[in-house]
Design a protein around this motif. Structure first.
Motif, PDB file in Angstrom:
ATOM      1  N   ARG A  31      -0.489  -0.299  -8.361  1.00 38.39           N
ATOM      2  CA  ARG A  31      -1.873  -0.398  -7.846  1.00 38.39           C
ATOM      3  C   ARG A  31      -1.751  -1.607  -8.367  1.00 38.39           C
ATOM      4  O   ARG A  31      -2.412  -2.710  -9.179  1.00 38.39           O
ATOM      5  CB  ARG A  31      -2.438   0.143  -8.524  1.00 38.39           C
ATOM      6  CG  ARG A  31      -3.060   1.396  -7.402  1.00 38.39           C
ATOM      7  CD  ARG A  31      -3.348   0.728  -5.784  1.00 38.39           C
ATOM      8  NE  ARG A  31      -3.772   1.498  -5.009  1.00 38.39           N
ATOM      9  CZ  ARG A  31      -2.354   1.753  -3.965  1.00 38.39           C
ATOM     10  NH1 ARG A  31      -1.508   1.008  -4.039  1.00 38.39           N
ATOM     11  NH2 ARG A  31      -2.854   2.358  -3.024  1.00 38.39           N
ATOM     12  N   GLU A  84      -7.355  -4.959  -4.094  1.00 35.19           N
ATOM     13  CA  GLU A  84      -7.086  -3.259  -4.701  1.00 35.19           C
ATOM     14  C   GLU A  84      -5.014  -3.164  -5.611  1.00 35.19           C
ATOM     15  O   GLU A  84      -5.612  -2.412  -5.931  1.00 35.19           O
ATOM     16  CB  GLU A  84      -6.289  -3.119  -2.903  1.00 35.19           C
ATOM     17  CG  GLU A  84      -7.131  -2.617  -1.961  1.00 35.19           C
ATOM     18  CD  GLU A  84      -6.043  -2.605  -0.952  1.00 35.19           C
ATOM     19  OE1 GLU A  84      -6.038  -3.428   0.506  1.00 35.19           O
ATOM     20  OE2 GLU A  84      -5.341  -2.193  -0.621  1.00 35.19           O
ATOM     21  N   ARG A 115       0.657  -1.165   0.036  1.00 36.32           N
ATOM     22  CA  ARG A 115      -0.612  -0.092  -0.267  1.00 36.32           C
ATOM     23  C   ARG A 115       0.745   1.108   0.347  1.00 36.32           C
ATOM     24  O   ARG A 115       0.758   2.110  -0.566  1.00 36.32           O
ATOM     25  CB  ARG A 115      -0.761  -0.239   1.144  1.00 36.32           C
ATOM     26  CG  ARG A 115      -2.149  -0.690   1.058  1.00 36.32           C
ATOM     27  CD  ARG A 115      -2.392  -1.176   1.829  1.00 36.32           C
ATOM     28  NE  ARG A 115      -4.399  -2.053   1.818  1.00 36.32           N
ATOM     29  CZ  ARG A 115      -4.924  -2.491   3.014  1.00 36.32           C
ATOM     30  NH1 ARG A 115      -4.672  -2.587   3.765  1.00 36.32           N
ATOM     31  NH2 ARG A 115      -5.535  -3.995   2.795  1.00 36.32           N
ATOM     32  N   TRP A 119      -6.856 -10.332  -0.670  1.00 38.47           N
ATOM     33  CA  TRP A 119      -8.932  -8.793  -0.312  1.00 38.47           C
ATOM     34  C   TRP A 119      -9.132  -9.602  -0.295  1.00 38.47           C
ATOM     35  O   TRP A 119      -9.703 -10.495  -1.068  1.00 38.47           O
ATOM     36  CB  TRP A 119      -8.191  -8.219  -1.461  1.00 38.47           C
ATOM     37  CG  TRP A 119      -7.146  -7.255  -1.401  1.00 38.47           C
ATOM     38  CD1 TRP A 119      -6.443  -6.175  -0.399  1.00 38.47           C
ATOM     39  CD2 TRP A 119      -4.817  -7.157  -2.645  1.00 38.47           C
ATOM     40  NE1 TRP A 119      -4.937  -6.102  -1.003  1.00 38.47           N
ATOM     41  CE2 TRP A 119      -4.637  -6.675  -2.077  1.00 38.47           C
ATOM     42  CE3 TRP A 119      -5.333  -8.706  -3.704  1.00 38.47           C
ATOM     43  CZ2 TRP A 119      -3.352  -6.548  -2.114  1.00 38.47           C
ATOM     44  CZ3 TRP A 119      -3.976  -8.481  -4.027  1.00 38.47           C
ATOM     45  CH2 TRP A 119      -3.306  -7.434  -3.174  1.00 38.47           C
TER      46      TRP A 119
END
Ligand code: SF4
Ligand code: SF4
Length: 659
Positions: free
Chosen positions: A490, A513, A485, A508
């Motif tokens: 991404r 994500e 993160r 997730w």
């Protein structure tokens, strides 16, 4: 004019009918009571995930019925099951029509309807008996290796056969008394009646025989109702329920497991298992497809997946019987079998009633770990993972050595990258796997991909979870999530299907994500977009692709790695007999890389033989674990000069036009 119908329950006394109804009611009650006893045990299980909505349950069932429970993969079994199932449904519908005509105000069983129904019911009966004969032939004469030829299975088949046979004889005896012409619509009963008459049967004799046959037919039918939820027949009822309540998820996604203290640790009892697993165990048809595709079984290890599922069904039986002693799955399932599973998923894929076989094994493994009964190899790997964040127990400082030698960009060097190249523990530490990441990094660089590696990478936790240590998995997950993160990227690309699977399916909840892709998917796109230039054709090389379980079966990617191989000039690809969904494991998954080898053969040795038999000079794969396992097998077999094991990125890298 002759009326086209028949007298329902002709030649049957009121007493006989009363006995039939009373016997059938008692038999159904017995079956329901037996089923209720099992449902009570299922309900004792731990939460097993959310129930589907009614619409989802119907869709699950429709999909299953449309796919004929995966039976189409075995044409003989498909025809056999269709004949038995649809024959049974038609006969049952015929009996229901007779009941409605006789016991309700409805009257419809005459004229054209009667003629059509008679023909259809007779044809259904023929199909039913033919299907049963096929089943008996396969189980007791051809003796299919994966089927159990037990007296119980034989008894169940015989019971069904006698029901069908007495039904036809009963019909023939009734028709044979006065041979009405319209009964020719009974395409089996009428010719049989003619035969009986031609053999000298008299109307009086047939009338008397009819009573005897009716009684026999009633008794075996009552026996069937009584056995309807027992042993082999149970799967008919329970499998449809299990499929309807099942969920569609990636088979690679292991279910979360509660973190329990020693007091609450599972001991293999029904209360320690999930209700869904208890229900699914009762749905088992005993077909043995799971065992027939299991690499551990093929290698002669203790694991027999069907035995595990039936062991759980036996646990339900013992708990339902309630004989005082707390039953445990560990009474009947050897712990070595629980440690033998590679989590390849071949069993789940093969099961015609969608039983999630290996999930049960991993839950049992987790309970062994909770109880402190950890296999020595697993103990070492878990300790290494806990202390040094890698299951090989290498020093953390070594993790970055390869990267420094390649001078790759690391997260934090400049702006956030578009892609994180996830290296994984094998890539970081194992020389064979380091060759994969060197070639992958070179291809990405040549294609101008904006990527960086994550300096603070830790094992994803895949081995921890599959070796039964859920707490350690959660800790790896938390560490990596924080680092990912913070990276600003991404998108993640990895050459390791185990890391891919863990990110996609276990990090997730719901929508991920991050977009996570296997390097074969990204490289295929780069090749298709013309972003990598490939050189001229070289010497023709025959290559076969070994599907990694965690890329193929668990994540559905079969085409991208093949497309990468096919893009390389001079490569001629051949398939192994077991490829794509039916691929055979390399033996390295599920933590087996670190466990002691048991059994007579090595799984990777079996796969190597299959690959070598294609005549391929190169075995291509897309997983560092597969590469290491197959290379080891080649060395063990003394074939390292005859066959080369290579990752698809290495094959493409060799063909790259170096500028
Ligand atoms: S996952 Fe693979 S190794 Fe494990 S039981 Fe199933 S077929 Fe056997
Ligand atoms: S678990 Fe599935 S594949 Fe295995 S024996 Fe039972 S029904 Fe057949």
């Amino acid at each position: 004019m002759e009326r086209v119908t028949r007298i329902i329950n002709w030649n049957v006394s009121g007493g006989m009918l009363a006995l039939l109804y009373a016997g059938a009611a008692a038999a159904v009650a017995l079956s329901l009571a037996r089923l209720y006893g099992r449902i009570r045990v299922w309900r004792r299980g731990r939460p097993g995930g959310a129930l589907p909505s009614a619409g989802e349950a119907v869709r699950n069932l429709s999909r299953w019925v449309a796919g004929r429970g995966k039976m189409a993969r075995d044409p003989y079994a498909a025809v056999m099951h269709d004949l038995i199932l649809w024959g049974f449904i038609i006969l049952f519908a015929g009996t229901t029509l007779v009941f409605l005509e006789h016991d309700t105000p409805l009257h419809f069983f005459y004229g054209t309807f009667y003629l059509v129904a008679s023909a259809v019911i007779d044809l259904g009966g023929v199909g039913f008996l033919a299907g049963l004969a096929m089943a008996a032939y396969r189980r007791f004469l051809r003796r299919s290796a994966r089927l159990q030829s037990s007296p119980m299975a034989g008894g169940m088949l015989a019971l069904l056969f006698v029901i069908g046979l007495t039904g036809f004889l009963l019909e023939a005896a009734r028709i044979g008394v006065d041979l009405p012409r319209f009964e020719r619509a009974s395409v089996v009963g009428y010719p049989l009646a003619l035969l009986l008459r031609s053999l000298g049967a008299t109307p009086e004799g047939l009338r008397a025989s009819h009573r005897v046959l009716w009684t026999a037919h009633a008794l075996v039918s009552i026996g069937f109702f009584a056995a309807g939820t027992a042993y082999f027949f149970r799967h008919v009822v329970v499998s449809a329920l299990a499929v309807a309540l099942g969920g569609r998820r990636s088979t690679g996604a292991l279910r979360a497991y509660p973190l329990l203290d020693a007091e609450a640790a599972g001991r293999g009892g029904p209360d320690d298992l999930r209700w869904r697993d208890l229900l699914e165990a009762d749905a088992c048809t005993t077909c043995g497809r799971c065992t027939s595709v299991c690499p551990a079984t093929a290698a002669g290890k203790a694991l027999d997946p069907r035995g595990v599922v039936l062991g759980l069904a036996d646990l339900v039986s013992r708990a339902a019987a309630g004989n005082g002693r707390a039953p445990s799955a560990f009474d009947g399932i050897p712990s070595q079998a629980i440690w033998d599973c590679t989590t390849c998923g071949a069993c789940n894929h093969a099961c015609p009633v969608e039983i999630q076989v290996f999930d049960k094994l991993i839950d049992l493994r987790r309970q062994l770990v909770d109880l402190g009964e950890v296999s020595p190899g697993a103990q070492t790997a878990l300790e290494g993972l806990a202390a040094r964040r890698n299951p090989w127990d290498y020093p953390p400082a070594q993790r970055a050595l390869w990267r420094e030698s390649l001078k790759l960009r690391q997260v934090g060097d400049g702006k956030a990258p578009e892609w994180i190249y996830w290296v994984g523990c094998a890539g970081a530490y194992e020389p064979s796997a380091q060759a994969i990441l060197r070639s992958t990094a070179a291809i990405l660089t040549a294609a101008g991909v904006d990527f960086a590696v994550l300096g603070s990478e830790s094992c994803t936790g895949d081995p921890a979870r599959r070796l039964g240590d859920e707490a350690l998995f959660q800790s790896c997950r938390a560490h990596n999530l924080e680092a990912l993160r913070a990276s600003g990227a991404r998108r993640i690309v990895t050459h390791c299907p185990h890391c891919l699977n863990t990110f996609r399916n276990e990090y997730w909840d719901g929508e991920g994500e991050f977009e996570v892709v296997h390097h074969s998917e990204l490289i295929r796109q780069l090749v298709a977009a013309g972003r990598v230039a490939l050189g001229k054709a070289r010497e023709d090389t025959k290559v076969t692709f070994h599907d990694p379980c965690y890329l193929g079966r668990h994540n559905g990617e079969y085409d991208a790695p093949r497309a990468v191989v096919d893009a390389v000039p001079g490569m001629t690809r051949v398939e192994m007999p077991r490829s794509r969904e039916r691929s055979f494991c390399c033996g390295g998954g599920g933590g087996q890389m670190w466990l002691e080898s048991t059994g007579g053969r090595r799984v990777e040795g079996l796969r190597l033989e299959e690959a070598v038999a294609t005549g391929a000079r190169v075995i291509a794969t897309g997983c560092p674990f597969c590469k290491i396992m197959l290379e080891t097998a080649a060395v063990t077999a003394g074939r390292q000069d005859a066959v080369e094991v290579r990752d698809i990125s290495e094959i493409l890298f060799d063909a790259l036009e170096k500028r």
